[in-house]
Design a protein around this motif. Structure first.
Motif, PDB file in Angstrom:
ATOM      1  N   ALA A 133       0.840  -1.209   0.000  1.00 60.23           N
ATOM      2  CA  ALA A 133       0.000   0.000   0.000  1.00 60.23           C
ATOM      3  C   ALA A 133       0.869   1.251   0.000  1.00 60.23           C
ATOM      4  CB  ALA A 133      -0.950  -0.011   1.195  1.00 60.23           C
ATOM      5  N   ASN A 134       1.979   1.219   0.741  1.00 62.84           N
ATOM      6  CA  ASN A 134       2.911   2.351   0.725  1.00 62.84           C
ATOM      7  C   ASN A 134       3.577   2.484  -0.636  1.00 62.84           C
ATOM      8  OD1 ASN A 134       2.383   2.950   3.420  1.00 62.84           O
ATOM      9  ND2 ASN A 134       4.060   1.684   4.149  1.00 62.84           N
ATOM     10  N   SER A 135       3.940   1.367  -1.230  1.00 66.88           N
ATOM     11  CA  SER A 135       4.577   1.389  -2.550  1.00 66.88           C
ATOM     12  C   SER A 135       3.650   2.014  -3.588  1.00 66.88           C
ATOM     13  CB  SER A 135       4.963  -0.028  -2.985  1.00 66.88           C
ATOM     14  OG  SER A 135       5.934  -0.563  -2.116  1.00 66.88           O
ATOM     15  N   VAL A 136       2.393   1.607  -3.572  1.00 66.38           N
ATOM     16  CA  VAL A 136       1.425   2.171  -4.509  1.00 66.38           C
ATOM     17  C   VAL A 136       1.303   3.671  -4.279  1.00 66.38           C
ATOM     18  CG1 VAL A 136      -0.993   2.166  -5.251  1.00 66.38           C
ATOM     19  CG2 VAL A 136       0.178  -0.005  -4.809  1.00 66.38           C
ATOM     20  N   ALA A 137       1.273   4.089  -3.017  1.00 68.03           N
ATOM     21  CA  ALA A 137       1.152   5.518  -2.700  1.00 68.03           C
ATOM     22  C   ALA A 137       2.353   6.308  -3.225  1.00 68.03           C
ATOM     23  CB  ALA A 137       1.001   5.717  -1.192  1.00 68.03           C
ATOM     24  N   PHE A 138       3.563   5.777  -3.060  1.00 69.54           N
ATOM     25  CA  PHE A 138       4.760   6.452  -3.585  1.00 69.54           C
ATOM     26  C   PHE A 138       4.617   6.700  -5.090  1.00 69.54           C
ATOM     27  CE2 PHE A 138       7.636   4.123  -0.322  1.00 69.54           C
ATOM     28  CZ  PHE A 138       7.571   5.171   0.572  1.00 69.54           C
ATOM     29  N   VAL A 139       4.306   5.636  -5.811  1.00 70.42           N
ATOM     30  CA  VAL A 139       4.317   5.703  -7.267  1.00 70.42           C
ATOM     31  C   VAL A 139       3.144   6.528  -7.803  1.00 70.42           C
ATOM     32  CG1 VAL A 139       4.412   4.368  -9.403  1.00 70.42           C
ATOM     33  CG2 VAL A 139       5.579   3.511  -7.370  1.00 70.42           C
ATOM     34  N   ILE A 140       1.964   6.357  -7.235  1.00 62.61           N
ATOM     35  CA  ILE A 140       0.829   7.197  -7.656  1.00 62.61           C
ATOM     36  C   ILE A 140       1.149   8.668  -7.400  1.00 62.61           C
ATOM     37  CG2 ILE A 140      -1.511   7.941  -7.051  1.00 62.61           C
ATOM     38  CD1 ILE A 140      -2.378   5.137  -6.808  1.00 62.61           C
ATOM     39  N   GLY A 141       1.717   8.965  -6.258  1.00 63.74           N
ATOM     40  CA  GLY A 141       2.037  10.355  -5.931  1.00 63.74           C
ATOM     41  C   GLY A 141       2.960  10.983  -6.952  1.00 63.74           C
ATOM     42  N   GLU A 142       4.008  10.279  -7.333  1.00 58.01           N
ATOM     43  CA  GLU A 142       4.947  10.806  -8.320  1.00 58.01           C
ATOM     44  C   GLU A 142       4.290  10.909  -9.697  1.00 58.01           C
ATOM     45  OE1 GLU A 142       8.322  12.232 -10.347  1.00 58.01           O
ATOM     46  OE2 GLU A 142       7.626  12.374  -8.273  1.00 58.01           O
ATOM     47  N   ALA A 143       3.551   9.888 -10.082  1.00 55.55           N
ATOM     48  CA  ALA A 143       2.899   9.914 -11.395  1.00 55.55           C
ATOM     49  C   ALA A 143       1.892  11.058 -11.479  1.00 55.55           C
ATOM     50  CB  ALA A 143       2.223   8.570 -11.676  1.00 55.55           C
ATOM     51  N   LYS A 144       1.075  11.230 -10.445  1.00 61.14           N
ATOM     52  CA  LYS A 144       0.086  12.316 -10.434  1.00 61.14           C
ATOM     53  C   LYS A 144       0.782  13.683 -10.445  1.00 61.14           C
ATOM     54  CE  LYS A 144      -3.964  11.843  -9.865  1.00 61.14           C
ATOM     55  NZ  LYS A 144      -5.101  11.759 -10.786  1.00 61.14           N
ATOM     56  N   ARG A 145       1.891  13.809  -9.727  1.00 66.54           N
ATOM     57  CA  ARG A 145       2.651  15.059  -9.721  1.00 66.54           C
ATOM     58  C   ARG A 145       3.111  15.402 -11.132  1.00 66.54           C
ATOM     59  NH1 ARG A 145       7.394  16.998 -10.324  1.00 66.54           N
ATOM     60  NH2 ARG A 145       8.357  14.958 -10.643  1.00 66.54           N
ATOM     61  N   GLN A 146       3.685  14.402 -11.808  1.00 64.04           N
ATOM     62  CA  GLN A 146       4.165  14.632 -13.174  1.00 64.04           C
ATOM     63  C   GLN A 146       3.031  14.991 -14.129  1.00 64.04           C
ATOM     64  OE1 GLN A 146       6.599  11.513 -14.804  1.00 64.04           O
ATOM     65  NE2 GLN A 146       7.838  11.340 -12.929  1.00 64.04           N
ATOM     66  N   ILE A 147       1.943  14.248 -14.040  1.00 66.13           N
ATOM     67  CA  ILE A 147       0.815  14.474 -14.944  1.00 66.13           C
ATOM     68  C   ILE A 147       0.223  15.870 -14.720  1.00 66.13           C
ATOM     69  CG2 ILE A 147      -1.546  13.728 -15.474  1.00 66.13           C
ATOM     70  CD1 ILE A 147      -0.468  10.803 -14.850  1.00 66.13           C
ATOM     71  N   SER A 148       0.150  16.304 -13.480  1.00 64.93           N
ATOM     72  CA  SER A 148      -0.437  17.617 -13.195  1.00 64.93           C
ATOM     73  C   SER A 148       0.423  18.762 -13.722  1.00 64.93           C
ATOM     74  CB  SER A 148      -0.678  17.792 -11.691  1.00 64.93           C
ATOM     75  OG  SER A 148       0.546  17.942 -11.002  1.00 64.93           O
ATOM     76  N   THR A 149       1.736  18.559 -13.813  1.00 63.02           N
ATOM     77  CA  THR A 149       2.603  19.630 -14.324  1.00 63.02           C
ATOM     78  C   THR A 149       2.575  19.721 -15.850  1.00 63.02           C
ATOM     79  OG1 THR A 149       4.577  18.198 -14.383  1.00 63.02           O
ATOM     80  CG2 THR A 149       4.177  19.442 -12.342  1.00 63.02           C
ATOM     81  N   LYS A 150       2.035  18.709 -16.509  1.00 66.14           N
ATOM     82  CA  LYS A 150       1.962  18.695 -17.986  1.00 66.14           C
ATOM     83  C   LYS A 150       0.702  19.381 -18.499  1.00 66.14           C
ATOM     84  CE  LYS A 150       4.601  14.449 -18.247  1.00 66.14           C
ATOM     85  NZ  LYS A 150       4.576  13.016 -18.481  1.00 66.14           N
ATOM     86  N   ARG A 151      -0.233  19.663 -17.621  1.00 64.67           N
ATOM     87  CA  ARG A 151      -1.510  20.247 -18.063  1.00 64.67           C
ATOM     88  C   ARG A 151      -1.421  21.731 -18.231  1.00 64.67           C
ATOM     89  NH1 ARG A 151      -5.412  16.519 -14.371  1.00 64.67           N
ATOM     90  NH2 ARG A 151      -4.996  14.669 -15.551  1.00 64.67           N
TER      91      ARG A 151
END
Length: 151
Positions: A133-151
């Motif tokens: 669950a922590n691993s998923v949180a790490f990776v989702i957090g980074e992916a969402k951060r990246q995606i939000s900066t591309k918009r």
């Protein structure tokens, strides 16, 4: 929307927590059988709380069935403590598939062999792995951060 895939999850509390995380991050959850629990298990409901009804979740009987729904295999990222490339060095996109293995053994060699993109989460050599669950949180957090900066 990110696609979070759990291959043969074993612990209901972890799956419930990941389900709640998916609701909160507007991600889809994909669960591949067999499970180490019954999906209506009270522990799963407790850790997923009342958010489970809002979860966009799909179950598959096996990896082959899940793979038939993937349009671009180059956007599938498998998490493995044995991978050399960090998830922090990856350029994530909306719609990516982030794949996590079962708690006791991770992803099998067979599943790892189906895709090229293997990623790891950097960690101290004092531990073997992070809680899923922590691993998923790490990776989702980074992916969402990246995606939000591309918009």
């Amino acid at each position: 929307m990110l696609n979070i895939v759990l291959v043969e999850p074993e612990i209901p509390n972890n799956t419930g927590n990941i389900g709640r995380l998916c609701v909160g991050t507007e991600s889809r959850l994909h669960l591949i059988h067999p499970f180490g629990f019954v999906i209506n298990d009270k522990n799963l409901k407790r850790s997923g709380l009342d958010y489970w009804v809002h979860l966009d979740v799909t179950e598959y009987q096996n990896v082959a069935e899940w793979m038939s729904h993937i349009k671009d295999k180059s956007r599938v990222f498998l998490m493995s403590s044995h991978a050399e490339k960090s998830y922090l060095e990856t350029d994530f996109q909306d719609g990516d598939w982030l794949v996590f293995g079962k708690e006791s053994k991770g992803l099998s060699e067979e599943v790892l062999g189906l895709f090229e993109n293997h990623l790891t989460i950097p960690m101290s050599p004092l531990i073997r792995s992070f809680n899923i669950a922590n691993s998923v949180a790490f990776v989702i957090g980074e992916a969402k951060r990246q995606i939000s900066t591309k918009r």
